[in-house]
Scaffold this active site. Sequence first.
Site, PDB file in Angstrom:
ATOM      1  N   PHE A 242      -8.093   1.183   0.483  1.00  0.00           N
ATOM      2  CA  PHE A 242      -7.562   0.639  -0.767  1.00  0.00           C
ATOM      3  C   PHE A 242      -6.221  -0.027  -0.507  1.00  0.00           C
ATOM      4  O   PHE A 242      -5.569   0.197   0.515  1.00  0.00           O
ATOM      5  CB  PHE A 242      -7.402   1.743  -1.820  1.00  0.00           C
ATOM      6  CG  PHE A 242      -6.437   2.834  -1.423  1.00  0.00           C
ATOM      7  CD1 PHE A 242      -5.091   2.765  -1.792  1.00  0.00           C
ATOM      8  CD2 PHE A 242      -6.864   3.925  -0.668  1.00  0.00           C
ATOM      9  CE1 PHE A 242      -4.209   3.766  -1.426  1.00  0.00           C
ATOM     10  CE2 PHE A 242      -5.976   4.930  -0.299  1.00  0.00           C
ATOM     11  CZ  PHE A 242      -4.645   4.848  -0.674  1.00  0.00           C
ATOM     12  N   CYS A 243      -5.809  -0.877  -1.449  1.00  0.00           N
ATOM     13  CA  CYS A 243      -4.510  -1.548  -1.389  1.00  0.00           C
ATOM     14  C   CYS A 243      -4.100  -1.867  -2.827  1.00  0.00           C
ATOM     15  O   CYS A 243      -4.746  -1.435  -3.782  1.00  0.00           O
ATOM     16  CB  CYS A 243      -4.572  -2.796  -0.529  1.00  0.00           C
ATOM     17  SG  CYS A 243      -5.784  -4.014  -1.090  1.00  0.00           S
ATOM     18  N   THR A 244      -3.028  -2.618  -3.000  1.00  0.00           N
ATOM     19  CA  THR A 244      -2.479  -2.845  -4.340  1.00  0.00           C
ATOM     20  C   THR A 244      -3.446  -3.571  -5.261  1.00  0.00           C
ATOM     21  O   THR A 244      -3.736  -3.114  -6.367  1.00  0.00           O
ATOM     22  CB  THR A 244      -1.168  -3.642  -4.257  1.00  0.00           C
ATOM     23  OG1 THR A 244      -0.284  -2.999  -3.338  1.00  0.00           O
ATOM     24  CG2 THR A 244      -0.493  -3.727  -5.627  1.00  0.00           C
TER      25      THR A 244
ATOM     26  N   ILE B 180      -5.541  -0.729  -6.443  1.00  0.00           N
ATOM     27  CA  ILE B 180      -4.882   0.331  -7.205  1.00  0.00           C
ATOM     28  C   ILE B 180      -4.612  -0.110  -8.640  1.00  0.00           C
ATOM     29  O   ILE B 180      -4.784   0.673  -9.586  1.00  0.00           O
ATOM     30  CB  ILE B 180      -3.547   0.718  -6.533  1.00  0.00           C
ATOM     31  CG1 ILE B 180      -3.790   1.221  -5.113  1.00  0.00           C
ATOM     32  CG2 ILE B 180      -2.811   1.778  -7.349  1.00  0.00           C
ATOM     33  CD1 ILE B 180      -2.550   1.208  -4.229  1.00  0.00           C
TER      34      ILE B 180
ATOM     35  N   GLY C 176      -6.481  -5.276  -3.972  1.00  0.00           N
ATOM     36  CA  GLY C 176      -7.816  -5.406  -3.419  1.00  0.00           C
ATOM     37  C   GLY C 176      -7.939  -6.358  -2.254  1.00  0.00           C
ATOM     38  O   GLY C 176      -8.935  -6.334  -1.525  1.00  0.00           O
TER      39      GLY C 176
END
EC number: 1.14.-.-
Length: 313
Positions: free
Chosen positions: A177-179, A206, A181
């Site tokens: 996951f990341c901020t 997120i 996508g």
Amino acid sequence: MTQQIVVAALYKFVTLEDYVALREPLLQAMVDNGIKGTLLIAEEGINGTVSGSREGIDGLMAWLKNDPRMDDIDHKESYCDDQPFYRTKVKLKKEIVTLGVEGVDPNKKVGTYVDPQNWNALISDPEVLLIDTRNDYEVSIGTFEGAIDPKTASFREFPDYIKAHFDPAVHKKVAMFCTGGIRCEKASSYMLSQGFDEVYHLKGGILKYLEEVPQEETKWQGDCFVFDNRVTVRHDLSEGDYDQCHACRTPISASDRASEHYVAGISCPHCWDKLSEKTRRSAIDRQKQIELAKARNLPHPIGYNYKQTPSEA
């Protein structure tokens, strides 16, 4: 009542062979709609965070979606009271998120998208290796329960980290996951190219998870770092309590600001012993410019970031 500012994080991996010619029309569309912020465009797609009025954001999105290649562009929204950006920019890049590995192309191969509503079930599986693909300073203020922190200073370090720590023959299921996508989408493409079989990533990142998953069901812990002047957002997407050091761009808490090493705009506990004298003098001069611009109600310059090279900013 003053209308809230809409902050839109958007990206799409899509082949844009004409991306150089696209720059000026895109910049003009941003200006025409009163949009602030920065968009990056490359042959592999578009990425960035922008802000403006409701009408302005809707106008920009309509302009983008008028191009069939952008029709399903991913974007997430949050709101704030003050303008989080000072300028309007469109930058040409080799990559819209810099991994630095030739041949990695999410337009050709990408992991399995997981909607926010299904994310909790996936990461609760003990066989799933959960990796946070963001940088160390982002992870330090918030992440998912059980996530591994690669402790990378930039996304360029991610491939070496994976090679050093994980084996496709052993780690059968990987979730990332990341901020917003974009980083985990590219990371999933890289990991598939390295022989990992089951690779999942959080669709919309997120920010989409915080938007759609109720707080009473959350597996998120802490705040989420965002790349604008809000610095962080809470689970309800309201502005968090962190500030940002103008010298090194690291998120700083109330306890950081109480440190003897914190001097507004000049240093903080994370950089006070790392900045050269030349950089420190530049920070002092910049802080003077910031204070002067603020007094005149003018845009002021972004702080120096010793962690980034110009190509990564």
